[in-house]
Design an enzyme around this catalytic site. Structure first.
Site, PDB file in Angstrom:
ATOM      1  N   GLU A 271       0.843  -1.207   0.000  1.00 18.36           N
ATOM      2  CA  GLU A 271       0.000   0.000   0.000  1.00 18.36           C
ATOM      3  C   GLU A 271       0.874   1.251   0.000  1.00 18.36           C
ATOM      4  O   GLU A 271       0.570   2.241  -0.673  1.00 18.36           O
ATOM      5  CB  GLU A 271      -0.934   0.032   1.216  1.00 18.36           C
ATOM      6  N   TRP A 274       1.819   1.815  -3.379  1.00 20.88           N
ATOM      7  CA  TRP A 274       0.778   2.479  -4.190  1.00 20.88           C
ATOM      8  C   TRP A 274       0.934   3.992  -4.077  1.00 20.88           C
ATOM      9  O   TRP A 274       0.763   4.737  -5.037  1.00 20.88           O
ATOM     10  CB  TRP A 274      -0.630   2.082  -3.728  1.00 20.88           C
ATOM     11  N   TRP A 302     -20.564  12.414 -20.359  1.00 15.36           N
ATOM     12  CA  TRP A 302     -21.029  12.525 -18.972  1.00 15.36           C
ATOM     13  C   TRP A 302     -22.437  13.112 -18.931  1.00 15.36           C
ATOM     14  O   TRP A 302     -22.774  13.983 -19.738  1.00 15.36           O
ATOM     15  CB  TRP A 302     -20.095  13.433 -18.157  1.00 15.36           C
ATOM     16  N   ASN A 337     -10.562   3.113   2.483  1.00 17.66           N
ATOM     17  CA  ASN A 337     -10.212   2.894   1.069  1.00 17.66           C
ATOM     18  C   ASN A 337     -11.289   2.123   0.301  1.00 17.66           C
ATOM     19  O   ASN A 337     -11.619   2.447  -0.833  1.00 17.66           O
ATOM     20  CB  ASN A 337      -8.875   2.153   0.970  1.00 17.66           C
ATOM     21  N   TRP A 355     -15.484  12.113 -13.382  1.00 18.01           N
ATOM     22  CA  TRP A 355     -14.679  11.779 -12.204  1.00 18.01           C
ATOM     23  C   TRP A 355     -14.038  13.011 -11.581  1.00 18.01           C
ATOM     24  O   TRP A 355     -13.762  13.058 -10.382  1.00 18.01           O
ATOM     25  CB  TRP A 355     -13.620  10.716 -12.531  1.00 18.01           C
ATOM     26  N   TRP A 378      -9.083   8.173  -8.260  1.00 16.52           N
ATOM     27  CA  TRP A 378     -10.272   8.450  -9.087  1.00 16.52           C
ATOM     28  C   TRP A 378     -10.108   7.892 -10.494  1.00 16.52           C
ATOM     29  O   TRP A 378     -11.023   7.286 -11.050  1.00 16.52           O
ATOM     30  CB  TRP A 378     -10.570   9.961  -9.123  1.00 16.52           C
TER      31      TRP A 378
HETATM   32  C1  LIG Z   1     -11.100   7.562  -5.120  1.00 15.74           C
HETATM   33  C2  LIG Z   1      -9.912   7.492  -4.154  1.00 15.74           C
HETATM   34  C3  LIG Z   1      -9.374   8.674  -3.664  1.00 15.74           C
HETATM   35  C4  LIG Z   1      -8.276   8.615  -2.771  1.00 15.74           C
HETATM   36  N1  LIG Z   1      -7.745   9.791  -2.305  1.00 15.74           N
HETATM   37  C5  LIG Z   1      -6.679   9.772  -1.475  1.00 15.74           C
HETATM   38  C6  LIG Z   1      -6.094  10.977  -0.998  1.00 15.74           C
HETATM   39  O1  LIG Z   1      -6.507  12.085  -1.349  1.00 15.74           O
HETATM   40  N2  LIG Z   1      -5.040  10.878  -0.126  1.00 15.74           N
HETATM   41  C7  LIG Z   1      -4.538   9.675   0.262  1.00 15.74           C
HETATM   42  O2  LIG Z   1      -3.586   9.641   1.051  1.00 15.74           O
HETATM   43  N3  LIG Z   1      -5.050   8.520  -0.203  1.00 15.74           N
HETATM   44  C8  LIG Z   1      -6.104   8.522  -1.045  1.00 15.74           C
HETATM   45  N4  LIG Z   1      -6.632   7.351  -1.495  1.00 15.74           N
HETATM   46  C9  LIG Z   1      -5.969   6.079  -1.136  1.00 15.74           C
HETATM   47  C10 LIG Z   1      -6.468   5.383   0.134  1.00 15.74           C
HETATM   48  O3  LIG Z   1      -7.868   5.297   0.131  1.00 15.74           O
HETATM   49  C11 LIG Z   1      -6.014   6.047   1.422  1.00 15.74           C
HETATM   50  O4  LIG Z   1      -4.626   6.296   1.358  1.00 15.74           O
HETATM   51  C12 LIG Z   1      -6.272   5.143   2.623  1.00 15.74           C
HETATM   52  O5  LIG Z   1      -7.641   4.868   2.734  1.00 15.74           O
HETATM   53  C13 LIG Z   1      -5.764   5.816   3.882  1.00 15.74           C
HETATM   54  O6  LIG Z   1      -6.063   5.039   4.999  1.00 15.74           O
HETATM   55  P1  LIG Z   1      -4.911   4.450   5.931  1.00 15.74           P
HETATM   56  O7  LIG Z   1      -3.924   5.511   6.245  1.00 15.74           O
HETATM   57  O8  LIG Z   1      -5.573   3.763   7.057  1.00 15.74           O
HETATM   58  O9  LIG Z   1      -4.239   3.410   4.934  1.00 15.74           O
HETATM   59  P2  LIG Z   1      -3.470   2.047   5.166  1.00 15.74           P
HETATM   60  O10 LIG Z   1      -4.325   0.972   4.614  1.00 15.74           O
HETATM   61  O11 LIG Z   1      -2.962   1.888   6.535  1.00 15.74           O
HETATM   62  O12 LIG Z   1      -2.237   2.219   4.155  1.00 15.74           O
HETATM   63  C14 LIG Z   1      -1.033   2.880   4.553  1.00 15.74           C
HETATM   64  C15 LIG Z   1      -0.734   4.044   3.645  1.00 15.74           C
HETATM   65  O13 LIG Z   1      -0.527   3.594   2.312  1.00 15.74           O
HETATM   66  C16 LIG Z   1      -0.954   4.603   1.405  1.00 15.74           C
HETATM   67  N5  LIG Z   1      -2.024   4.052   0.569  1.00 15.74           N
HETATM   68  C17 LIG Z   1      -2.867   3.041   0.875  1.00 15.74           C
HETATM   69  N6  LIG Z   1      -3.677   2.775  -0.170  1.00 15.74           N
HETATM   70  C18 LIG Z   1      -3.336   3.667  -1.139  1.00 15.74           C
HETATM   71  C19 LIG Z   1      -3.806   3.900  -2.457  1.00 15.74           C
HETATM   72  N7  LIG Z   1      -4.781   3.177  -3.008  1.00 15.74           N
HETATM   73  N8  LIG Z   1      -3.250   4.897  -3.158  1.00 15.74           N
HETATM   74  C20 LIG Z   1      -2.246   5.643  -2.649  1.00 15.74           C
HETATM   75  N9  LIG Z   1      -1.755   5.459  -1.408  1.00 15.74           N
HETATM   76  C21 LIG Z   1      -2.287   4.480  -0.665  1.00 15.74           C
HETATM   77  C22 LIG Z   1      -1.487   5.754   2.240  1.00 15.74           C
HETATM   78  O14 LIG Z   1      -0.461   6.700   2.392  1.00 15.74           O
HETATM   79  C23 LIG Z   1      -1.838   5.068   3.555  1.00 15.74           C
HETATM   80  O15 LIG Z   1      -1.829   5.953   4.649  1.00 15.74           O
HETATM   81  C24 LIG Z   1      -7.728   7.370  -2.394  1.00 15.74           C
HETATM   82  C25 LIG Z   1      -8.302   6.193  -2.892  1.00 15.74           C
HETATM   83  C26 LIG Z   1      -9.374   6.249  -3.761  1.00 15.74           C
HETATM   84  C27 LIG Z   1      -9.966   4.962  -4.287  1.00 15.74           C
END
Ligand SMILES: Cc1cc2nc3c(=O)[nH]c(=O)nc-3n(C[C@H](O)[C@H](O)[C@H](O)COP(=O)(O)OP(=O)(O)OC[C@H]3O[C@@H](n4cnc5c(N)ncnc54)[C@H](O)[C@@H]3O)c2cc1C
Length: 471
Positions: A271, A274, A302, A337, A355, A378
């Site tokens: 993650e 990602w 759209w 997420n 989007w 997105w």
């Molecule tokens: C439509 C959409 C919009 C999003 N917008 C953002 C946003 O503006 N800012 C943001 O930080 N994340 C975003 N995410 C990614 C993700 O949803 C969040 O990072 C995550 O939910 C944060 O929760 P956590 O810190 O408990 O993550 P954990 O599950 O603990 O993961 C650890 C860290 O990994 C990174 N991470 C995890 N999943 C992703 C992912 N899919 N993409 C990028 N980084 C990831 C984050 O930095 C996160 O804090 C988005 C995802 C989607 C589908």
């Protein structure tokens, strides 16, 4: 010797901060500076809530700096002018900053570096985007091969983590402007400010043999379980370094007692990768911030119905999983997420709304709102991005709810009018008979909205629109 400036942007921390260390090593004293740039401060993606979180963190940094003989200097205005004024007045010899990889920041920094001694040290990712390329020298566009190449690079170790300095000498008498009025309620958001908090959250997530990181794989998709790290707002402002998080993930992989635990820690590392990947994509393809990465999907027809959009924003679509998540977002500034994917898919693929409308609403509300991750997320869901979900993958909000919030705990928390709806109807409340609605105190169409769209019809409409665009 003259002092140096530590120009703070997305690295509001003292621990593991290479730019701060370079500033200390290089100058006769350090000026810790934060500039409130009106471009960002009043820009299209400005969010009052994220702003308040930022200011609370700056306040907390100032407290820590004062314990070390220093203080935070705040300036408002155009960064180049503010920096020039300080450089001249205090005969500053160099400016040190962590590199911010977003397009606006890169452009700003390259202009500043033309006339001022700006040194970029480290960056908002662990590995610099140009250091990971395919064999033919071009950037990756797909996550999995990117992730494999990323893992081939030598991992950081706990010895690389720089401790917070005990003393930071700062010249006296530098005027600081006040921070804007702060009204940040961490009881409401669930994210107390401060670097110390970020360290505690990481420790609670990853320290000890039964830490959540070791069961992350089974629970990461369950918004009802609160099982992810919730570190995203802290990464957003660099309250903790990505290097420290990656090091922690590698240590957990080493310490794992069995394959389950190992896979879980590895999944969390993935993650973090990602996050690296979306920073990387925005670095190499800055235009994706404004348009669909895939050319064939730039002119999708759209519908952009304002009423549907308002219902989605307010969490009044009639689909409990979508509504719970949208209300969580507005109430707290954060969303899980899994539900980010479900709500985004619903907006784009059921309501056929651009989007970019959803991206902007998320940016306005998310405390962790980050241009790269948000845009990447997105476009992934919309099927228009680099490593996108195929365009024909459309999340069904009912089955997603049944799978990932089986008892409806998450839904009941955020949609109180569904509180007394029996478990078997929690994802489909419209199936209750009139007398069941009476006893659940939830009349559909009165207490809770009817579904604003037919899922099957809207699914087919989207598939047709995407197929037409492709051909
Ligand atoms: C439509 C959409 C919009 C999003 N917008 C953002 C946003 O503006 N800012 C943001 O930080 N994340 C975003 N995410 C990614 C993700 O949803 C969040 O990072 C995550 O939910 C944060 O929760 P956590 O810190 O408990 O993550 P954990 O599950 O603990 O993961 C650890 C860290 O990994 C990174 N991470 C995890 N999943 C992703 C992912 N899919 N993409 C990028 N980084 C990831 C984050 O930095 C996160 O804090 C988005 C995802 C989607 C589908």
């Amino acid at each position: 010797m003259a002092p140096s400036i530590w120009w703070i942007r997305r690295d509001i921390r003292l621990t593991d901060n290479p730019a701060l260390h370079a500033a200390l090593a290089n100058g006769d004293g350090v000026i810790p500076l934060f500039i409130l740039d009106p471009k960002l401060w009043r820009g299209r993606w400005f969010s009052q809530r994220r702003g308040n979180f930022l200011f609370s963190n700056l306040k907390s940094l100032d407290t820590e700096l004062r314990k070390r003989g220093s203080q935070l200097i705040i300036r408002q205005g155009q960064p180049k002018q503010q920096l020039s004024a300080l450089v001249q007045k205090f005969e500053v010899n160099a400016i040190f900053s962590e590199e911010d990889l977003t397009p606006y920041a890169r452009e700003r920094d390259s202009q500043i570096a033309e006339t001022l001694p700006l040194n970029l040290v480290g960056n908002t990712s662990l590995h610099y985007p140009s250091s990971i390329l395919k064999n033919d020298g071009t950037p990756y566009k797909v996550y999995t091969p990117f992730m494999r190449r990323w893992k081939e690079k030598p991992p950081p170790t706990p010895f690389d983590i720089l401790s917070a300095p005990n003393h930071i000498p700062t010249p006296k008498g530098i005027a600081s402007q006040p921070l804007p009025e702060i009204s940040y309620n961490s009881d409401k958001t669930g994210f107390p400010p401060g670097e110390k908090t970020a360290q505690e959250i990481l420790a609670a997530f990853a320290d000890g043999p039964h830490a959540p990181i070791f069961s992350y794989q089974e629970s990461q998709n369950r918004p009802d379980l609160n099982s992810t790290s919730k570190l995203s707002p802290y990464f957003r402002f660099g309250l903790i370094s990505i290097r420290q998080a990656v090091t922690t993930a590698f240590s957990a992989i080493q310490a794992a007692k069995n394959d389950n635990q190992r896979n879980s820690a590895e999944t969390w590392l993935n993650e973090l990768i990602w996050r690296e990947f979306f920073n990387y994509i925005l670095y190499h393809y800055p235009n994706s911030l404004h348009q669909s990465f895939r050319k064939e999907f730039r002119d999708l027809p759209w519908i952009n119905d304002e009423e549907d959009f308002s219902a989605w924003k307010a969490g009044r679509t009639g689909f409990p999983m979508v509504d719970a998540a949208m209300r969580q977002l507005v109430d707290t500034g954060w969303m899980h997420n899994r539900t980010r994917m479900v709500t985004a898919s619903f907006l784009v693929k059921n309501l056929l709304i651009d989007w970019r409308w959803g991206e902007a609403w998320f940016m306005k509300n998310l405390i962790d709102g980050d241009p790269a991750a948000n845009n990447g997320g997105w476009q992934w869901v919309a099927g228009t991005g680099t490593d996108a979900a195929p365009y024909f993958r459309i999340f069904n909000p009912i089955t997603q709810g049944q799978k990932f919030d089986p008892s409806g705990k998450y839904i009941r928390r955020w949609v109180p009018e569904l509180h007394s709806v029996p478990d078997r109807y929690i994802h489909t409340p419209w199936k209750m008979s009139p007398s069941e609605q009476q006893s659940a105190k939830c009349l559909i169409g009165t207490d809770y909205p009817e579904q604003i769209i037919d899922l099957q019809f809207s699914r087919q409409r989207t598939l047709d629109a995407y197929q037409k665009a492709r051909s």
